[in-house]
Enzyme design. Sequence first.
Site, short mmCIF file in Angstrom:
data_model
loop_
_atom_site.label_atom_id
_atom_site.label_comp_id
_atom_site.label_asym_id
_atom_site.label_seq_id
_atom_site.Cartn_x
_atom_site.Cartn_y
_atom_site.Cartn_z
N SER A 88 22.91 31.43 0.69
CA SER A 88 23.30 30.72 -0.54
C SER A 88 24.64 31.20 -1.07
CB SER A 88 22.22 30.95 -1.59
OG SER A 88 21.90 32.33 -1.62
N THR A 190 22.43 31.93 -6.02
CA THR A 190 23.76 32.43 -6.35
C THR A 190 23.70 33.91 -6.69
OG1 THR A 190 24.50 30.34 -7.26
CG2 THR A 190 25.55 32.30 -8.16
N THR A 208 28.94 31.58 -4.94
CA THR A 208 27.85 30.78 -4.37
C THR A 208 28.36 29.75 -3.36
OG1 THR A 208 25.95 29.39 -5.02
CG2 THR A 208 28.01 28.97 -6.15
N ARG A 218 30.79 18.26 -4.49
CA ARG A 218 30.01 18.72 -5.65
C ARG A 218 30.39 20.17 -6.00
NH1 ARG A 218 26.25 23.07 -6.95
NH2 ARG A 218 24.85 22.30 -8.54
N VAL A 219 30.60 20.39 -7.27
CA VAL A 219 30.88 21.73 -7.77
C VAL A 219 29.81 22.05 -8.81
CG1 VAL A 219 32.51 23.09 -9.17
CG2 VAL A 219 33.36 21.63 -7.32
N GLY A 220 29.31 23.27 -8.78
CA GLY A 220 28.25 23.65 -9.72
C GLY A 220 28.78 24.43 -10.90
N ASP A 221 27.88 25.17 -11.52
CA ASP A 221 28.21 25.92 -12.73
C ASP A 221 28.95 27.23 -12.46
OD1 ASP A 221 25.74 26.71 -11.44
OD2 ASP A 221 25.45 28.11 -13.10
N THR A 241 22.00 31.44 -12.79
CA THR A 241 21.71 30.93 -11.45
C THR A 241 20.69 29.82 -11.61
OG1 THR A 241 20.89 31.49 -9.24
CG2 THR A 241 19.91 32.69 -11.07
N GLY A 242 20.64 28.95 -10.63
CA GLY A 242 19.72 27.82 -10.73
C GLY A 242 20.48 26.52 -10.64
N GLY A 244 22.89 24.04 -11.16
CA GLY A 244 24.18 24.10 -11.85
C GLY A 244 24.37 22.98 -12.86
N1 ASP Z 1 24.01 27.61 -9.71
C1 ASP Z 1 24.32 27.28 -8.35
C2 ASP Z 1 24.85 25.89 -8.28
O1 ASP Z 1 24.27 25.01 -8.89
C3 ASP Z 1 23.18 27.36 -7.43
C4 ASP Z 1 22.47 28.67 -7.40
O2 ASP Z 1 22.29 29.35 -8.39
O3 ASP Z 1 22.05 29.04 -6.31
O4 ASP Z 1 25.79 25.67 -7.56
#
Ligand code: ASP
Length: 330
Positions: A88, A190, A208, A218-221, A241-242, A244
């Site tokens: 991940s 992450t 991450t 796609r871009v996350g948080d 984490t989680g 995004g």
């Molecule tokens: N927060 C990350 C994302 O959404 C994913 C993760 O925490 O593994 O990109």
Amino acid sequence: MRSRRKFLFKSLAGLLGWLGAPALFAHEATHFASRKSPKKTRPLVIATWNHGLPANEVAWHTLQSGGTVVDAVEAGVRVPEADPDVRSVGYGGLPDRDGHVTLDASIMGPDGRAGAVCFLEHIMHPISVARKVMEETPHVMLAGEGALQFALAQGFPREDLLTEQARQAWEKWKKTSNYQPVINVENHDTIGMLALDERGDLAGACTTSGLAFKMRGRVGDSPIIGAGLYVDNAVGAAVATGLGEAVMRTLSSFVVVEAMRQGRTPQQACQEAIERIVAWHGGHKPEFQVGLLAVDKDGNWGAWAIHPGFTFAVATSTGNELKRSGAMFA
Ligand code: ASP
């Protein structure tokens, strides 16, 4: 695989001179995080998930050998970035639905400066590129092709980050997926890390490969300052984490730090921010997971998640220990 990792942990621990610390190898022995924060602790390093343990060891060692908190979080999260078994983060991370490994990372220091990269390909250590963005440019974030060009110009090698294992997982996913990105409770790992030194300086890092089999682009948080990571040296720091998208809609790390500014403990602040995410998404038990970590300037820390299963590691002068977060829907 397991024994190789155990060996690595042991060698590293020997290197750090921590062999006497009983909690160091408590990888299996998770402990429930108490709702009350423990007593004040400086220095301290805290990081998400099981891979937070070996990352903490390196971060701790960096602090002990005179490194800054920024040095510590960068060095710490580089461990899972380079580990092909961590699926991940960085090298070995699961690709997007078209088979490309695309990485997001951010770093923030005690002086309020921040750096981030997103949608970055072919670079094993996005966190170090993020640090270069922070230190060598007038910007906070570089994306995609521009981030890659910058990284190459800074001397980072171009590498193939898709391991055979990750490629096989992607091939398997393609058979049943219908090309739909996956959103579930498990698919988030992450690494987010916060470090506090003896003087009370704070830094954080987050890196991450994002949601497995996400849409291309796609871009996350994690690279968004205030969403995946936030540090305010006067108050405290938080990391997420989680899923995004849920964190980006609610700027969870910023919310946690602001709650601490208003007097909440890190634990209370994490719980409030999780409650806000759930309320924002309809108030019912959601399908997705989010986990938050926070630390204040005194070394009080907190952790909370939507669902059970969120683990994290805490390193202090007494050792490096894996813990299990409480959850809103436990
Ligand atoms: N927060 C990350 C994302 O959404 C994913 C993760 O925490 O593994 O990109």
